[in-house]
Design an enzyme around this catalytic site. Structure first.
Site, PDB file in Angstrom:
ATOM      1  N   SER A  97      13.072   6.307 -14.010  1.00 58.20           N
ATOM      2  CA  SER A  97      11.945   7.050 -14.575  1.00 58.20           C
ATOM      3  C   SER A  97      11.832   8.442 -13.941  1.00 58.20           C
ATOM      4  O   SER A  97      11.698   9.443 -14.647  1.00 58.20           O
ATOM      5  CB  SER A  97      10.664   6.254 -14.345  1.00 58.20           C
ATOM      6  OG  SER A  97       9.544   7.088 -14.338  1.00 58.20           O
ATOM      7  N   SER A  98      11.931   8.499 -12.619  1.00 58.90           N
ATOM      8  CA  SER A  98      11.790   9.788 -11.935  1.00 58.90           C
ATOM      9  C   SER A  98      12.892  10.751 -12.318  1.00 58.90           C
ATOM     10  O   SER A  98      12.651  11.945 -12.509  1.00 58.90           O
ATOM     11  CB  SER A  98      11.854   9.606 -10.423  1.00 58.90           C
ATOM     12  OG  SER A  98      10.699   9.012  -9.963  1.00 58.90           O
ATOM     13  N   TRP A 158       7.014   0.092   3.943  1.00 57.84           N
ATOM     14  CA  TRP A 158       7.501   0.815   2.760  1.00 57.84           C
ATOM     15  C   TRP A 158       8.865   1.430   3.020  1.00 57.84           C
ATOM     16  O   TRP A 158       9.580   1.784   2.083  1.00 57.84           O
ATOM     17  CB  TRP A 158       6.499   1.887   2.317  1.00 57.84           C
ATOM     18  CG  TRP A 158       6.670   3.210   2.983  1.00 57.84           C
ATOM     19  CD1 TRP A 158       6.151   3.588   4.173  1.00 57.84           C
ATOM     20  CD2 TRP A 158       7.440   4.327   2.499  1.00 57.84           C
ATOM     21  NE1 TRP A 158       6.536   4.865   4.472  1.00 57.84           N
ATOM     22  CE2 TRP A 158       7.329   5.345   3.464  1.00 57.84           C
ATOM     23  CE3 TRP A 158       8.203   4.566   1.361  1.00 57.84           C
ATOM     24  CZ2 TRP A 158       7.960   6.585   3.335  1.00 57.84           C
ATOM     25  CZ3 TRP A 158       8.824   5.800   1.231  1.00 57.84           C
ATOM     26  CH2 TRP A 158       8.699   6.792   2.211  1.00 57.84           C
ATOM     27  N   LYS A 206       3.716  30.138   3.669  1.00 59.24           N
ATOM     28  CA  LYS A 206       2.812  29.717   2.593  1.00 59.24           C
ATOM     29  C   LYS A 206       1.357  29.747   3.035  1.00 59.24           C
ATOM     30  O   LYS A 206       0.493  30.290   2.349  1.00 59.24           O
ATOM     31  CB  LYS A 206       3.168  28.300   2.135  1.00 59.24           C
ATOM     32  CG  LYS A 206       4.405  28.297   1.310  1.00 59.24           C
ATOM     33  CD  LYS A 206       4.753  26.897   0.911  1.00 59.24           C
ATOM     34  CE  LYS A 206       5.756  26.935  -0.207  1.00 59.24           C
ATOM     35  NZ  LYS A 206       5.191  27.429  -1.449  1.00 59.24           N
ATOM     36  N   TYR A 262       8.830  15.936   0.666  1.00 62.50           N
ATOM     37  CA  TYR A 262       8.592  17.258   0.070  1.00 62.50           C
ATOM     38  C   TYR A 262       8.370  17.149  -1.431  1.00 62.50           C
ATOM     39  O   TYR A 262       7.680  17.975  -2.014  1.00 62.50           O
ATOM     40  CB  TYR A 262       9.719  18.230   0.411  1.00 62.50           C
ATOM     41  CG  TYR A 262       9.733  18.513   1.891  1.00 62.50           C
ATOM     42  CD1 TYR A 262       8.576  18.965   2.512  1.00 62.50           C
ATOM     43  CD2 TYR A 262      10.840  18.267   2.679  1.00 62.50           C
ATOM     44  CE1 TYR A 262       8.527  19.178   3.864  1.00 62.50           C
ATOM     45  CE2 TYR A 262      10.804  18.480   4.039  1.00 62.50           C
ATOM     46  CZ  TYR A 262       9.651  18.934   4.633  1.00 62.50           C
ATOM     47  OH  TYR A 262       9.606  19.126   5.973  1.00 62.50           O
ATOM     48  N   SER A 290      -1.568  27.167  -5.064  1.00 61.98           N
ATOM     49  CA  SER A 290      -1.260  28.572  -5.346  1.00 61.98           C
ATOM     50  C   SER A 290      -1.790  29.024  -6.699  1.00 61.98           C
ATOM     51  O   SER A 290      -1.858  30.223  -6.965  1.00 61.98           O
ATOM     52  CB  SER A 290       0.257  28.802  -5.303  1.00 61.98           C
ATOM     53  OG  SER A 290       0.774  28.355  -4.086  1.00 61.98           O
ATOM     54  N   THR A 313       6.825  27.077   5.815  1.00 63.82           N
ATOM     55  CA  THR A 313       5.508  26.497   5.577  1.00 63.82           C
ATOM     56  C   THR A 313       4.423  27.435   6.080  1.00 63.82           C
ATOM     57  O   THR A 313       3.388  27.628   5.428  1.00 63.82           O
ATOM     58  CB  THR A 313       5.391  25.127   6.269  1.00 63.82           C
ATOM     59  OG1 THR A 313       6.566  24.382   5.983  1.00 63.82           O
ATOM     60  CG2 THR A 313       4.188  24.360   5.771  1.00 63.82           C
ATOM     61  N   GLU A 349      11.998  13.229  -0.131  1.00 63.55           N
ATOM     62  CA  GLU A 349      10.907  12.563  -0.849  1.00 63.55           C
ATOM     63  C   GLU A 349       9.536  13.057  -0.370  1.00 63.55           C
ATOM     64  O   GLU A 349       8.634  13.252  -1.176  1.00 63.55           O
ATOM     65  CB  GLU A 349      11.025  11.050  -0.677  1.00 63.55           C
ATOM     66  CG  GLU A 349       9.809  10.240  -1.081  1.00 63.55           C
ATOM     67  CD  GLU A 349       9.547  10.222  -2.581  1.00 63.55           C
ATOM     68  OE1 GLU A 349      10.462  10.567  -3.354  1.00 63.55           O
ATOM     69  OE2 GLU A 349       8.415   9.867  -2.969  1.00 63.55           O
ATOM     70  N   HIS A 371      13.352  11.950   3.477  1.00 61.77           N
ATOM     71  CA  HIS A 371      12.750  13.208   3.865  1.00 61.77           C
ATOM     72  C   HIS A 371      12.538  14.160   2.697  1.00 61.77           C
ATOM     73  O   HIS A 371      11.438  14.652   2.523  1.00 61.77           O
ATOM     74  CB  HIS A 371      13.415  13.876   5.056  1.00 61.77           C
ATOM     75  CG  HIS A 371      12.407  14.795   5.674  1.00 61.77           C
ATOM     76  ND1 HIS A 371      11.390  14.343   6.465  1.00 61.77           N
ATOM     77  CD2 HIS A 371      12.165  16.098   5.469  1.00 61.77           C
ATOM     78  CE1 HIS A 371      10.565  15.330   6.741  1.00 61.77           C
ATOM     79  NE2 HIS A 371      11.009  16.420   6.156  1.00 61.77           N
ATOM     80  N   ARG A 427       1.862   0.926  15.058  1.00 64.98           N
ATOM     81  CA  ARG A 427       1.483   0.782  13.661  1.00 64.98           C
ATOM     82  C   ARG A 427       1.949  -0.575  13.130  1.00 64.98           C
ATOM     83  O   ARG A 427       2.761  -1.236  13.765  1.00 64.98           O
ATOM     84  CB  ARG A 427       2.080   1.923  12.828  1.00 64.98           C
ATOM     85  CG  ARG A 427       3.601   1.949  12.836  1.00 64.98           C
ATOM     86  CD  ARG A 427       4.171   3.227  12.267  1.00 64.98           C
ATOM     87  NE  ARG A 427       4.107   3.264  10.809  1.00 64.98           N
ATOM     88  CZ  ARG A 427       4.966   3.937  10.037  1.00 64.98           C
ATOM     89  NH1 ARG A 427       5.956   4.627  10.588  1.00 64.98           N
ATOM     90  NH2 ARG A 427       4.838   3.943   8.735  1.00 64.98           N
ATOM     91  N   ASP A 440       6.351  21.873 -26.380  1.00 64.44           N
ATOM     92  CA  ASP A 440       6.291  20.537 -25.790  1.00 64.44           C
ATOM     93  C   ASP A 440       7.329  20.503 -24.670  1.00 64.44           C
ATOM     94  O   ASP A 440       7.917  21.525 -24.335  1.00 64.44           O
ATOM     95  CB  ASP A 440       6.592  19.445 -26.838  1.00 64.44           C
ATOM     96  CG  ASP A 440       5.939  18.116 -26.463  1.00 64.44           C
ATOM     97  OD1 ASP A 440       6.281  17.575 -25.397  1.00 64.44           O
ATOM     98  OD2 ASP A 440       5.068  17.631 -27.214  1.00 64.44           O
ATOM     99  N   HIS A 481       0.843  -1.205   0.000  1.00 66.34           N
ATOM    100  CA  HIS A 481       0.000   0.000   0.000  1.00 66.34           C
ATOM    101  C   HIS A 481       0.872   1.247   0.000  1.00 66.34           C
ATOM    102  O   HIS A 481       0.689   2.158  -0.806  1.00 66.34           O
ATOM    103  CB  HIS A 481      -0.930  -0.006   1.215  1.00 66.34           C
ATOM    104  CG  HIS A 481      -1.538   1.329   1.526  1.00 66.34           C
ATOM    105  ND1 HIS A 481      -2.528   1.886   0.751  1.00 66.34           N
ATOM    106  CD2 HIS A 481      -1.268   2.233   2.500  1.00 66.34           C
ATOM    107  CE1 HIS A 481      -2.856   3.074   1.254  1.00 66.34           C
ATOM    108  NE2 HIS A 481      -2.102   3.315   2.314  1.00 66.34           N
ATOM    109  N   HIS A 499      15.161  13.060  12.086  1.00 65.78           N
ATOM    110  CA  HIS A 499      13.989  13.165  12.969  1.00 65.78           C
ATOM    111  C   HIS A 499      13.068  11.951  12.806  1.00 65.78           C
ATOM    112  O   HIS A 499      12.143  11.779  13.573  1.00 65.78           O
ATOM    113  CB  HIS A 499      13.235  14.487  12.763  1.00 65.78           C
ATOM    114  CG  HIS A 499      12.548  14.634  11.447  1.00 65.78           C
ATOM    115  ND1 HIS A 499      12.378  15.843  10.833  1.00 65.78           N
ATOM    116  CD2 HIS A 499      11.983  13.730  10.613  1.00 65.78           C
ATOM    117  CE1 HIS A 499      11.727  15.677   9.692  1.00 65.78           C
ATOM    118  NE2 HIS A 499      11.483  14.411   9.542  1.00 65.78           N
ATOM    119  N   HIS A 500      13.355  11.121  11.798  1.00 69.79           N
ATOM    120  CA  HIS A 500      12.618   9.856  11.689  1.00 69.79           C
ATOM    121  C   HIS A 500      13.232   8.787  12.584  1.00 69.79           C
ATOM    122  O   HIS A 500      12.740   7.680  12.647  1.00 69.79           O
ATOM    123  CB  HIS A 500      12.623   9.358  10.244  1.00 69.79           C
ATOM    124  CG  HIS A 500      11.942  10.290   9.291  1.00 69.79           C
ATOM    125  ND1 HIS A 500      10.615  10.205   8.981  1.00 69.79           N
ATOM    126  CD2 HIS A 500      12.406  11.361   8.595  1.00 69.79           C
ATOM    127  CE1 HIS A 500      10.280  11.163   8.127  1.00 69.79           C
ATOM    128  NE2 HIS A 500      11.347  11.880   7.878  1.00 69.79           N
TER     129      HIS A 500
END
Lengths: 294, 533
Positions: B173-174, B145, B335, B261, B272, B332, B259, B257, B454, B109, B80, B306-307
Site C-alpha cells: 500500500s505504501s 514494534w 528548518k 523521517y 511550512s 534540521t 521510516e 531510520h 522500557r 486528480d 500500540h 545509532h539505534h
C-alpha cells in the site's frame, strides 16, 4: 501547456476486489504456513490461498484489460503516458531495493558475521560459543552442524550458472532487437525476436529448476544448510520468481502483438515489460558475480 | 478568480458529483474521497492505538502488577507502536497528500486514480489481520514494534506469521501510494509551476515518497527473512547456522531510520505552509528548506546503526554513525531557524492551526535535542532501552508528527467542509493536548536517565511518582482527543461559512478555489495566481 484534459477514470470495482484478493492470499498463506509448521493439514489455508490467487489472477486480467481498452480507445494523452513511465520506473526502483536487502544480508554475513563467529576482530568473543568453528566461505561446516548440516558441495559457477548468464544476456539483446523492429513497424520480426526472448527465459527457468534439484538431491545444499544455503536460495529464488513473472509478461506482450496491439509510436506496455526484463537481467549479473563466482 | 471559475465549469461531463451510497467509497477514484477515507481510517487507528497506550499507562500508574498480565502488556506495547506508526501517522500524511497535493499543484486528480483507491483499501484489510492476532492462540505479537530476532523468530507466538503478511500488505500500500504521489508531483503540475515554486508540503512529500519507495521493500525483505527462518529452517538470524541476530537489526534499521523521517518530513511541510499564513509573511529561506529536506533524506540512509550502539559494533562503526547522526542536526536546525525567521516581525495571529504549529516548533526541537543526546555513543550506553528513548521518540512523534497532522487538519478543514472551526473548542483542544503531552512525556526523561527500562510492566519504587504523573498526563491527553473528534464532526456538520481564502494570509492554488472544494477541481490546468508567478 497540454490542451487535452487528463483522463481521470470513472469509479472502478477492481481496487476493492484486489484488496479482498490480497487479503485472501495473505491470510491463506499465513494459515497454511502455521498449519504446516504445527504439522497439521493445511486445508483451510490452502483453500483461501488458492482462492486469493485465482481471484487476483482474474482481477489482473480484468484491470489490465480495462487499461488496454482505454488506451486503445485513445483516452490517454502524452501526459498520461508520462505518469505510466514514472510509475513503472519507481516500481522497478522498489524492486531494486528489495533485492538490495538480500544482497546486503549476503555481504554482511560474508564480510562480518561469519569471520566474527570464527573469532576475528573485536567481536571474537563469539568464539566462546563454538570454539572449534572455523570461518570459511562458502560455509561448508556451520557452527551448530547438528541443527544446520552444511552442504557437501556448492554449485560450480562455470557450468549451468555461466550458461544461464549467456542465456539472459542474449535475451536482453533479442528483446532490444524486438523493440527496434517495433519502432520500424516490422511486426513479423517483433514476433520472432519476442518469441526467441521467451524461449530463452523459459530455458533459463528450466536450468534453474534443474540446478535446484541437483543442489537438494546431490549436494545437500538446502534452505536448512546454514547461511550459505539461506542466502543462495533467497537471492536466486526471488530472482527466479521475477524471471518467471517477466516471462509471463513477455508472453502477454507477444499475444498483444499477435492480435495487433502496439505501433511504432504507442507501445508503453511493451517498453515497461522490456524495462522489467532488463532489470531482472542486471540482478542476475549481480547474482552471478556475488553468489556464484566470488 | 474568474479565470478559475470558467475553467472549472469548462467541461460539464467532468462535473458530476459523487456517486450515491457505499459504492462512492468502495469504488471511488476521486482524490478527495480517498483522502477523506485515509484520514478517517487514521483517526480510528489513532483511537485504537491510543486505547492500548492508556492500558499501558494504567498498568504503570503504580509499581507492581495490577491490571494486566505481563504477556499482554508486551502485546500492548507492540501493537500500540505498530498501529500508531503504520496505521495512524503514515495514513494521515497520505490522506493529507491525497487531499492537498492535486489542489496545490493544479492537477485534476492523482496521476493514477484507481491505484490510489487500491492503496487505501489494502489498509483496512491489513489492519484487520494485524488486530485479529490479539484473539489468536498464543496472543498477538509481543516482541516490540521493532520485532528484533530471535524474539520475533525463535520465541515468537504463531501469530507472527499473520503479522509478517500484514506488514507485506502495508508495504504494498505504501509503495503504491508513494509512486502515485511522485508521479502526480512530477507530471501534473499546472503550467508555470516550476519545481522551485512548488508548495513546501509537496516538496517534503515528494522526498518522503522517495524514502518510502527506497525502504519499504527493505522492510519487506527483512520480514521475508524472518518468515524463512520461522517456517523454512533458514538461519539468517541464527548464529548456529552462520547467521547473526544483529543482521536483523541492521536490515530493520536500514528501513527504520528513513521510516522515522517518513513520519516527520511531511510534518515539516505542513508547518511550512501554516506558519507563513499566520505570520502573514512569505516563508523565510524557501530554497534552503528544500535543500535541508533533501539532505535529511540522504543522511537518513547513513545513520541506522545509532539505534544499535550497545549491540557490539566495532569502534569505527560507532564513531561513524555517531558523527553522521549529529550532522542531521544541521539541516534540521536550518528548518527551525527558518520557521522562526518567518515569524520574525510578522503580523502574527494565533488561531488553532498556528497554535499547534508553534507547539510543534518548540516541542519537536526538544525531541530533536534529546535525539542529539542519544546520538552520542558513549552516553547512549546509559540511555539505551530506557524511558529516555521513549521520551525522545514520543516528543518527535506526538507533539511532532501528530501535532502537525492536527495543525494540518484544522488548517485545511475549512477547505474540505466549507465551514470554519469553532475557535474556542479548537483552543480548548490545543491547550489540553499541549499540557497533557508534556505531563505525559516530560517526566519520562527523568525516569529514563535514572535507569528505568522500557517495555517492562513493573518497576522499582523510586520511579513511582513520575510514572503516576505520566499516567495522569496520558489520560488527560487521551481524553482531550475526543474534543478533536468533536471538532471535526462539528465542522463537517456546520459552522460559520468559510471563504475561498479561509485564512487571511493564506497563499496558494488551493485557496483560489471555493470552500468547500468542488468534487472535481482543475479539470483543465489553471493559471497561477499572482503570488505564485
Amino acid at each position: 501547456m497540454s490542451s487535452s484534459s487528463y483522463y481521470v477514470p470513472e469509479q472502478s470495482r477492481w481496487p476493492i476486489l484486489a484488496s479482498v484478493a490480497l487479503f485472501l492470499l495473505a491470510y491463506g498463506a499465513g494459515t497454511l504456513l502455521n498449519a504446516l509448521s504445527a504439522e497439521q493439514g493445511g486445508g483451510l489455508g490452502l483453500v483461501l490461498l488458492l482462492a486469493g490467487a485465482l481471484m487476483m489472477g482474474l482481477i489482473l486480467v480484468g484491470w489490465f484489460g480495462n487499461v488496454i481498452h482505454e488506451s486503445r480507445g485513445g483516452l490517454y494523452s502524452a501526459q498520461m503516458d508520462r505518469s505510466f513511465r514514472w510509475g513503472m520506473s519507481w516500481f522497478i526502483f522498489s524492486e531494486v531495493m528489495f533485492f538490495a536487502a538480500f544482497f546486503g544480508a549476503l555481504f554482511y554475513v560474508r564480510v562480518l558475521a561469519v569471520p566474527w563467529l570464527g573469532g576475528e576482530g573485536d567481536k571474537g568473543v563469539s568464539q566462546m560459543l563454538w570454539p572449534d568453528f572455523v570461518a570459511q566461505w562458502p560455509l561448508m561446516i556451520t557452527p551448530d552442524a547438528e541443527r544446520f548440516p552444511g552442504p557437501a558441495a556448492v554449485i560450480s559457477p562455470w557450468h549451468i550458472p555461466l550458461l544461464n548468464t549467456c542465456l539472459l544476456v542474449t535475451s536482453s539483446f533479442t528483446l532490444t532487437l524486438a523493440h527496434k523492429a517495433l519502432l520500424r513497424d516490422a511486426r513479423m520480426q517483433v514476433r520472432r525476436w519476442l518469441f526467441v526472448t521467451i524461449v530463452l527465459g523459459v530455458v533459463f527457468i528450466g536450468f534453474q529448476a534443474y540446478e535446484y534439484a541437483e543442489a537438494y538431491h546431490e549436494l545437500g545444499l538446502t534452505l536448512q544448510a546454514g547461511v550459505y544455503g539461506a542466502t543462495f536460495f533467497i537471492l536466486t529464488g526471488f530472482h527466479g520468481l521475477h524471471v518467471t513473472l517477466g516471462t509471463l509478461m513477455l508472453m502477454i506482450i507477444l499475444g498483444r502483438i499477435v492480435v495487433g496491439h502496439f505501433d511504432s509510436r504507442q507501445h508503453f506496455g511493451f517498453e515497461a515489460v522490456a524495462w522489467y526484463w532488463h532489470f531482472v537481467d542486471v540482478v542476475w549479473i549481480g547474482l552471478f558475480l556475488f553468489v556464484y563466482v566470488l | 478568480m474568474s479565470t478559475l471559475d470558467t475553467t472549472l465549469h469548462a467541461d460539464a461531463h467532468e462535473h458530476h458529483g459523487p456517486a450515491k451510497g457505499m459504492g462512492r467509497w468502495l469504488f471511488t477514484t476521486n482524490h478527495k474521497d480517498i483522502g477523506s477515507m485515509y484520514l478517517w481510517f487514521s483517526l480510528l487507528m489513532f483511537f485504537v492505538g491510543g486505547c492500548m497506550a492508556l492500558m499501558i499507562r494504567a498498568e504503570l500508574f503504580q509499581p507492581g502488577l495490577q491490571l494486566i498480565e505481563p504477556g499482554f502488556f508486551n502485546q500492548m506495547t507492540t501493537m500500540h507502536g505498530l498501529i500508531m506508526v503504520f496505521g495512524a501517522v503514515m495514513p494521515a500524511f497520505v490522506g493529507l497528500a491525497n487531499w492537498m497535493v492535486p489542489m496545490m499543484i493544479g492537477a485534476p486528480d492523482m496521476a493514477l486514480p484507481r491505484m490510489n483507491n487500491w492503496s487505501f483499501w489494502i489498509l483496512p484489510f491489513a489492519f484487520a489481520m494485524l488486530i485479529s492476532t490479539l484473539f489468536m492462540e498464543g496472543g498477538a505479537p509481543n516482541f516490540g514494534w521493532t520485532f528484533y530476532a530471535p524474539l520475533s523468530t525463535t520465541y515468537a507466538p504463531p501469530s507472527v506469521t499473520y503479522f509478517i503478511f500484514a506488514i507485506h500488505m502495508m508495504g504494498i500500500s505504501s509503495i503504491m501510494g508513494a509512486i502515485n504521489i511522485i508521479a502526480t508531483i512530477l507530471n501534473m503540475r499546472a503550467p508555470g509551476m516550476t519545481m522551485m515554486k512548488l508548495p513546501l508540503f509537496c516538496w517534503t512529500w515528494l522526498i518522503t515518497a522517495f524514502l518510502l519507495i527506497a525502504v519499504m521493500p527493505v522492510l519487506a525483505g527483512v520480514v521475508t527473512m524472518m518468515l524463512m527462518d520461522i517456517h523454512f529452517g533458514t538461519s539468517f538470524f541464527d548464529a548456529g547456522g552462520g547467521g547473526d541476530p544483529v543482521l536483523f537489526q541492521h536490515v530493520f534499521w536500514f528501513f527504520g531510520h528513513p521510516e522515522v523521517y517518513i513520519m516527520i518530513l511531511p510534518a515539516f511541510g505542513i508547518i511550512s505552509q501554516i506558519i507563513p499564513t499566520f505570520a502573514r509573511k512569505r516563508l523565510f529561506g524557501y530554497a534552503s528548506m528544500v535543500y535541508a529536506t533533501a539532505s535529511i533524506a540522504v543522511l537518513s540512509f547513513l545513520v541506522w546503526a545509532h539505534h544499535m550502539f550497545t549491540v557490539g559494533i566495532p569502534l569505527a562503526g560507532e564513531l561513524f554513525f555517531m558523527y553522521a547522526t549529529m550532522l542531521i542536526a544541521v539541516p534540521t536546525g536550518v528548518k527551525v531557524f527558518n520557521w522562526v525567521a518567518t515569524m520574525f516581525r510578522g503580523s502574527m495571529t494565533f488561531e488553532t492551526p498556528m497554535l499547534f504549529a508553534l507547539a510543534f516548533v518548540v516541542l519537536f526541537t526538544i525531541g530533536g535535542f534529546s535525539g542529539l543526546m542519544l546520538a552520542i555513543a558513549p552516553v547512549d550506553f546509559q540511555y539505551h532501552d530506557t524511558y529516555f528513548v521513549v521520551a525522545h521518540f514520543h516528543y518527535v512523534l506526538v507533539p511532532g508528527a501528530i501535532f502537525s497532522i492536527m495543525a494540518g487538519v484544522y488548517y485545511w478543514l475549512p477547505k474540505w467542509t466549507g465551514h470554519m472551526l469553532d475557535e474556542r473548542m479548537g483552543k480548548l483542544h490545543f491547550w489540553l493536548s499541549f499540557i497533557g503531552v508534556n505531563i505525559t512525556f516530560f517526566p519520562m526523561h527523568f525516569i529514563g536517565l535514572a535507569g528505568m527500562p522500557r517495555r517492562i510492566p513493573d518497576y522499582a519504587l523510586q520511579f513511582a511518582d513520575f510514572n503516576m504523573v505520566a499516567s495522569i498526563g496520558a489520560f488527560l491527553f487521551g481524553l482531550s482527543q475526543l474534543i478533536f473528534l468533536w471538532n471535526v464532526i462539528a465542522c463537517v456538520r456546520g459552522g460559520r461559512k468559510a471563504e475561498a481564502r479561509a485564512w487571511e494570509g493564506a497563499e496558494g492554488l488551493e485557496w483560489e478555489i471555493p470552500s468547500p472544494a468542488p468534487y472535481h477541481t482543475f479539470a483543465t490546468p489553471p493559471q497561477l495566481p499572482e503570488s505564485l508567478r
